[in-house]
Design a protein around this motif. Structure first.
Motif, PDB file in Angstrom:
ATOM      1  N   GLY A  33       0.820  -1.199   0.000  1.00  0.00           N
ATOM      2  CA  GLY A  33       0.000   0.000   0.000  1.00  0.00           C
ATOM      3  C   GLY A  33       0.855   1.250   0.000  1.00  0.00           C
ATOM      4  N   PRO A  34       0.243   2.413   0.203  1.00  0.00           N
ATOM      5  CA  PRO A  34       1.000   3.666   0.221  1.00  0.00           C
ATOM      6  C   PRO A  34       2.066   3.653   1.309  1.00  0.00           C
ATOM      7  CG  PRO A  34      -1.381   4.072   0.189  1.00  0.00           C
ATOM      8  CD  PRO A  34      -1.203   2.623   0.443  1.00  0.00           C
ATOM      9  N   GLY A  35       3.239   4.157   0.962  1.00  0.00           N
ATOM     10  CA  GLY A  35       4.319   4.244   1.934  1.00  0.00           C
ATOM     11  C   GLY A  35       5.170   3.002   2.057  1.00  0.00           C
ATOM     12  N   ASP A  36       4.881   1.976   1.268  1.00  0.00           N
ATOM     13  CA  ASP A  36       5.682   0.744   1.328  1.00  0.00           C
ATOM     14  C   ASP A  36       6.911   0.784   0.417  1.00  0.00           C
ATOM     15  OD1 ASP A  36       4.098  -0.438   3.217  1.00  0.00           O
ATOM     16  OD2 ASP A  36       2.927  -1.625   1.802  1.00  0.00           O
ATOM     17  N   LYS A  37       7.111   1.896  -0.294  1.00  0.00           N
ATOM     18  CA  LYS A  37       8.266   2.088  -1.175  1.00  0.00           C
ATOM     19  C   LYS A  37       8.160   1.174  -2.395  1.00  0.00           C
ATOM     20  CE  LYS A  37      13.357   2.645  -0.836  1.00  0.00           C
ATOM     21  NZ  LYS A  37      13.696   3.969  -0.281  1.00  0.00           N
ATOM     22  N   THR A  38       7.077   1.378  -3.167  1.00  0.00           N
ATOM     23  CA  THR A  38       6.856   0.628  -4.402  1.00  0.00           C
ATOM     24  C   THR A  38       6.308   1.581  -5.454  1.00  0.00           C
ATOM     25  OG1 THR A  38       4.516   0.065  -4.031  1.00  0.00           O
ATOM     26  CG2 THR A  38       6.180  -1.371  -2.979  1.00  0.00           C
ATOM     27  N   LEU A  39       6.017   1.050  -6.634  1.00  0.00           N
ATOM     28  CA  LEU A  39       5.426   1.878  -7.684  1.00  0.00           C
ATOM     29  C   LEU A  39       4.061   2.424  -7.284  1.00  0.00           C
ATOM     30  CD1 LEU A  39       4.161  -0.329 -10.683  1.00  0.00           C
ATOM     31  CD2 LEU A  39       4.268  -1.090  -8.334  1.00  0.00           C
ATOM     32  N   LEU A  40       3.419   1.842  -6.265  1.00  0.00           N
ATOM     33  CA  LEU A  40       2.150   2.371  -5.784  1.00  0.00           C
ATOM     34  C   LEU A  40       2.294   3.782  -5.218  1.00  0.00           C
ATOM     35  CD1 LEU A  40       0.707  -0.794  -4.036  1.00  0.00           C
ATOM     36  CD2 LEU A  40      -0.345   0.402  -5.964  1.00  0.00           C
ATOM     37  N   ASP A  41       3.485   4.114  -4.756  1.00  0.00           N
ATOM     38  CA  ASP A  41       3.707   5.456  -4.225  1.00  0.00           C
ATOM     39  C   ASP A  41       3.736   6.508  -5.326  1.00  0.00           C
ATOM     40  OD1 ASP A  41       3.925   4.969  -1.352  1.00  0.00           O
ATOM     41  OD2 ASP A  41       5.642   3.738  -1.914  1.00  0.00           O
ATOM     42  N   VAL A  42       3.745   6.074  -6.562  1.00  0.00           N
ATOM     43  CA  VAL A  42       3.532   6.961  -7.706  1.00  0.00           C
ATOM     44  C   VAL A  42       2.090   6.847  -8.189  1.00  0.00           C
ATOM     45  CG1 VAL A  42       4.142   7.414 -10.121  1.00  0.00           C
ATOM     46  CG2 VAL A  42       5.939   6.957  -8.438  1.00  0.00           C
ATOM     47  N   LEU A  43       1.572   5.630  -8.256  1.00  0.00           N
ATOM     48  CA  LEU A  43       0.238   5.417  -8.816  1.00  0.00           C
ATOM     49  C   LEU A  43      -0.861   6.101  -8.006  1.00  0.00           C
ATOM     50  CD1 LEU A  43       0.436   1.668  -9.906  1.00  0.00           C
ATOM     51  CD2 LEU A  43       0.395   3.702 -11.383  1.00  0.00           C
TER      52      LEU A  43
END
Length: 219
Positions: free
Chosen positions: A137-147
């Motif tokens: 999820g948000p804040g886990d340091k993945t591409l989701l932090d852009v999406l």
């Protein structure tokens, strides 16, 4: 802005060029906190899509996105393949369902602002599917932090240039995050101080698409 075959083919080519240009950079980012192969994997995936661009670009947009997603799953490898593939395939399915519902209800054609709102809603569902696939999820340091922030900007009807800048800053923002998913999470606090390679590639692709829309928009 509606996408025709020429637009889709052009975007495929531009995204491929952008990843090729930054392949070594993405590899260096991944070497710091991962396997070091993200750049090469992304280049392989975009090359595979590029080879099929003629067949993909003549498909309706929902089918084209699903096909791109499938090609990425089959060609990128690693963790990024399933995540990017899920994003594109869910986008395609969501748009197909929207179009079918509109035809069945004989809904009038949407204006540009309504189209943006509609696409943002479909993107939100696709991003949720990526989060579920990656169990992150948000804040886990993945591409989701852009999406996540890009989807929010799109939902607010931000201009392409603003969405592009949002993507760039969001990727940069992962540098000071603690990785909680993927190989980087094994490093613990040593993952802090390194930009996430998946977030970086996601930002590069988002910026490329946004800049294309900006240039093609009527003045």
């Amino acid at each position: 802005m509606p996408l025709d075959a020429a637009d889709l083919s052009a975007l495929i080519g531009l995204c491929r060029e952008e990843i090729e240009l930054h392949c070594e950079h993405l590899g260096r980012l991944d070497s710091a906190i991962g396997d070091g192969d993200h750049g090469a994997n992304m280049r392989r995936g975009l090359e595979a899509v590029y080879r099929e661009r003629d067949a993909i670009s003549v498909l309706p947009l929902p089918a084209a996105l699903e096909r791109i997603g499938l090609v990425l799953v089959m060609s990128i490898g690693g963790a990024a393949g399933p995540l990017y593939g899920t994003l594109l395939m869910e986008l395609g399915r969501g748009l197909a369902a929207r179009d079918l519902a509109a035809r069945e209800l004989a809904v009038r054609e949407l204006d540009a602002r309504e189209e943006e709102t509609d696409f943002a809603a479909v993107l939100a569902v696709a991003v949720t599917a990526v989060a579920r696939r990656g169990r992150s999820g948000p804040g886990d340091k993945t591409l989701l932090d852009v999406l996540y922030p890009v989807q929010a900007e799109l939902a607010s009807h931000a201009a392409p240039v603003r969405i592009a800048e949002c993507a760039r800053l969001a990727a940069r923002g992962t540098e000071m995050m603690l990785a909680r998913r993927g190989r980087a999470s094994y490093l613990g606090e040593r993952s802090i101080g390194h930009e996430d390679p998946g977030a970086s590639s996601c930002a590069l692709l988002t910026m490329t698409i946004c800049h294309y829309f900006k240039e093609q928009a009527p003045s």
